[in-house]
Design an enzyme around this catalytic site. Structure first.
Site, PDB file in Angstrom:
ATOM      1  N   TYR A 160      56.550  50.016  80.984  1.00  0.00           N
ATOM      2  CA  TYR A 160      55.269  49.301  81.111  1.00  0.00           C
ATOM      3  C   TYR A 160      54.212  49.951  80.219  1.00  0.00           C
ATOM      4  CZ  TYR A 160      51.467  46.730  83.330  1.00  0.00           C
ATOM      5  OH  TYR A 160      50.398  45.910  83.557  1.00  0.00           O
ATOM      6  N   LYS A 178      56.458  33.173  62.277  1.00  0.00           N
ATOM      7  CA  LYS A 178      56.716  32.744  60.894  1.00  0.00           C
ATOM      8  C   LYS A 178      57.278  33.958  60.129  1.00  0.00           C
ATOM      9  CE  LYS A 178      53.673  29.524  62.384  1.00  0.00           C
ATOM     10  NZ  LYS A 178      53.052  29.549  63.714  1.00  0.00           N
ATOM     11  N   ASP A 187      45.001  24.354  63.056  1.00  0.00           N
ATOM     12  CA  ASP A 187      44.571  23.585  64.248  1.00  0.00           C
ATOM     13  C   ASP A 187      44.177  24.456  65.440  1.00  0.00           C
ATOM     14  OD1 ASP A 187      46.441  22.271  62.658  1.00  0.00           O
ATOM     15  OD2 ASP A 187      47.287  21.124  64.318  1.00  0.00           O
ATOM     16  N   HIS A 190      48.894  13.446  69.012  1.00  0.00           N
ATOM     17  CA  HIS A 190      50.181  13.383  68.316  1.00  0.00           C
ATOM     18  C   HIS A 190      51.334  13.911  69.169  1.00  0.00           C
ATOM     19  CE1 HIS A 190      48.184  17.157  67.264  1.00  0.00           C
ATOM     20  NE2 HIS A 190      49.369  17.699  67.069  1.00  0.00           N
ATOM     21  N   ASP A 207      44.321  35.228  58.521  1.00  0.00           N
ATOM     22  CA  ASP A 207      45.269  34.592  59.435  1.00  0.00           C
ATOM     23  C   ASP A 207      46.588  34.649  58.657  1.00  0.00           C
ATOM     24  OD1 ASP A 207      46.912  32.930  60.836  1.00  0.00           O
ATOM     25  OD2 ASP A 207      45.546  31.223  60.915  1.00  0.00           O
ATOM     26  N   ALA A 260      49.987  34.516  59.134  1.00  0.00           N
ATOM     27  CA  ALA A 260      51.294  34.050  59.607  1.00  0.00           C
ATOM     28  C   ALA A 260      52.346  34.042  58.490  1.00  0.00           C
ATOM     29  CB  ALA A 260      51.158  32.649  60.203  1.00  0.00           C
TER      30      ALA A 260
HETATM   31  N1  F0G Z   1      47.809  30.246  62.238  1.00  0.00           N
HETATM   32  C1  F0G Z   1      48.596  29.541  61.421  1.00  0.00           C
HETATM   33  C2  F0G Z   1      48.336  29.552  59.953  1.00  0.00           C
HETATM   34  C3  F0G Z   1      49.670  28.798  61.941  1.00  0.00           C
HETATM   35  O1  F0G Z   1      50.454  28.102  61.108  1.00  0.00           O
HETATM   36  C4  F0G Z   1      49.901  28.817  63.342  1.00  0.00           C
HETATM   37  C5  F0G Z   1      51.002  28.049  63.923  1.00  0.00           C
HETATM   38  C6  F0G Z   1      49.042  29.572  64.155  1.00  0.00           C
HETATM   39  C7  F0G Z   1      48.003  30.282  63.568  1.00  0.00           C
HETATM   40  C8  F0G Z   1      49.196  29.615  65.648  1.00  0.00           C
HETATM   41  O2  F0G Z   1      50.222  30.451  65.977  1.00  0.00           O
HETATM   42  O3  F0G Z   1      51.868  28.923  67.078  1.00  0.00           O
HETATM   43  O4  F0G Z   1      52.086  31.405  67.211  1.00  0.00           O
HETATM   44  O5  F0G Z   1      50.306  30.257  68.453  1.00  0.00           O
HETATM   45  N2  F0G Z   1      51.633  27.146  63.288  1.00  0.00           N
HETATM   46  C9  F0G Z   1      52.788  26.380  63.761  1.00  0.00           C
HETATM   47  C10 F0G Z   1      53.145  25.295  62.763  1.00  0.00           C
HETATM   48  C11 F0G Z   1      52.688  25.880  65.163  1.00  0.00           C
HETATM   49  O6  F0G Z   1      54.019  24.466  63.079  1.00  0.00           O
HETATM   50  O7  F0G Z   1      52.595  25.278  61.657  1.00  0.00           O
HETATM   51  P1  F0G Z   1      51.172  30.245  67.255  1.00  0.00           P
END
Ligand code: F0G
Length: 468
Positions: free
Chosen positions: A73, A259, A126, A450, A216, A218
């Protein structure tokens, strides 16, 4: 000899069978799903290009790392391994593990956002936008105008418009801008990269106005690969070195590790500011977990640490980016209209140009995504008016600027023959594009429609089909 074939730089050790269905079966499945691909069971999909998020294949080393997971933990060894890897990569001091990207966003924006605040980015994803707007703050996208045209080829179409960034700061006041955000690569703009020059430019502006710059990140490794291959003067550097510089230009970052973390679940927030870190840690404990595991199991911390080390491998990234470009080139040869150049994780079809006979009121992107599923069992996602249209002051729907269909590729999952199959289906569909009908919405929720809306195809005799 210099081989031309870019082969998958891995052997396959475990396989998952794909169910083969007939066109008729898929027609029935889609009807039952209300013509919404999110309502289709994954078992009824042949090639799933809905997202590259959490859908990748882990390496043998990552599966091995799972067994090394320390599930304590407090003070888990696996946390310290991940912390070390993230610190080495990003140069950021405080590392907070979260269950996925949006959990990091929720924590960060709970602290920094609120009404009157304006966040400035190349494009907000989004969930980033939703977390900002939920607090009453505003999220402003600042893409250069030329980068918004699908057919315009630019090497760094994900860049923020630096002049617009300065204008926005002057307009709203630096004290109201809690962060400048660069999404790398820029998912909303088509998986397009941001140049090192652009990140450096944003850094200068951030310094001039005393505003922190966050990534950001990813898809940071794909972004670094594009910098290496497209930006003058970067060719001789390693991907890792470029990525390290990208992060060192920022004051913080958050990552959806689903990702470029090469894991199925996970994320983190990393910052240099000790006060921000302390506030974030308190919220982390409140909603995710104790700071040395946050939202993740010990084994998942291990797999992520391993994934972050593997993802900057140049052979992997070359295969990754090349497979996407290979698909785009083959589709272009068949005349299929695309967003150009192809992004790092996805190819986007330009549905407005693909289906000029389907007006925006009949959702060409969604119609094309449904046709792709019925014809080839290929699942994609509409990024157009179903996702983004809003109701204008006169009560009428204001449609999205572009009607795109995203084909996002899971990492290390599909091979070249899968890609060849996608090309075959799409080339055939393009040749018969006039047969594709529009759709109408028969049921929809008040927001994020969607995911759950239900549709029906518009019957040919009532459809507004200019070219049939
Ligand atoms: N930032 C970016 C650039 C993303 O593409 C995503 C998620 C997130 C933040 C949110 O992260 O899903 O781990 O909570 N993109 C996915 C997509 C869902 O299909 O492009 P998460």
């Amino acid at each position: 000899m210099q081989p031309k074939t870019i082969y998958e730089p891995f052997r396959i050790k475990a396989v998952e069978p794909i169910k083969l269905a007939t066109r008729q079966e898929r027609q029935r499945v889609l009807e039952k799903a209300g013509y919404n691909l999110f309502a289709v069971e994954a078992d009824d999909v042949l090639i799933d290009l809905l997202t590259d998020s959490g859908t990748g294949a882990m390496s043998a080393a990552q599966w091995g790392a799972l067994m090394q997971g320390d599930e304590s933990y407090a003070g888990s060894r696996s946390f310290y391994r991940l912390e070390g890897v993230v610190r080495e990569l990003t140069g950021l001091e405080y590392v907070l593990p979260t269950h996925q990207g949006r959990a990091a966003e929720r924590i960060l924006f709970s602290i920094l956002a609120g009404s009157g605040k304006v966040f400035l980015a190349n494009s907000h994803f989004d969930t980033t936008r939703a977390n900002i707007e939920y607090s009453g703050a505003t999220a402003r996208d600042l893409l250069p105008r030329e980068a918004q045209v699908p057919s315009t080829i630019l090497p760094f179409k994900g860049n923020v418009d630096l002049a617009a960034l300065e204008r926005s700061i002057a307009e709203v006041g630096a004290e109201n801008v809690p962060l400048i955000i660069l999404t790398v690569t820029n998912n909303t703009a088509g998986g397009q990269p941001v140049s090192l020059e652009n990140i450096r430019g944003a850094r200068k502006i951030a310094d001039r106005y005393g505003i922190p710059l966050f990534l950001d990140c990813a898809r940071f490794a794909e972004n670094a690969y594009f910098i290496k291959t497209r930006e003058p003067g970067q060719q001789d550097r390693s991907i890792r070195d470029i990525a390290r510089e990208m992060f060192r230009l920022a004051d913080g970052c958050w990552m959806s590790a689903k990702k470029d973390g090469l894991v199925n679940m996970g994320g983190f927030l990393a910052v240099n500011d000790p006060d921000l870190a302390a506030k974030a840690r308190n919220l982390l404990i409140l909603t995710e977990g104790f700071p040395t595991y946050g939202g993740m199991a010990g084994r998942d911390l291990e797999a992520l640490a391993q994934g972050l080390e593997e993802v900057t491998d140049e052979n992997y990234l070359q295969y990754r980016v090349r497979s996407i470009a290979y698909l785009a080139e083959a589709l272009q040869q068949a005349g299929v209209p695309l967003l150009l150049p192809p992004g790092g994780h996805a190819v986007y079809l330009d549905a407005k140009a693909f289906l000029p006979h389907v007006p925006q009121s009949q959702y060409p992107g969604h119609s094309l995504a449904c046709a792709l599923y019925i014809e080839g069992g290929i699942r994609t996602v509409e990024v157009g008016s179903v996702m983004f249209a809003h109701v204008g002051p006169d009560g009428k729907e204001v449609y999205a600027q572009n009607e795109l269909v995203r084909m996002a590729f899971p990492r290390r999952v599909y091979t070249q023959s899968h890609v060849d199959y996608v090309v075959e289906v799409l080339a055939d569909l393009y040749a018969r594009r006039h047969e594709i009908r529009g759709v109408r919405i028969v049921e929809q929720p008040p927001f994020l429609r969607h995911f759950t809306a239900r549709f029906e195809p518009i019957a040919p005799e009532t459809a507004d089909l200019a070219s049939v």
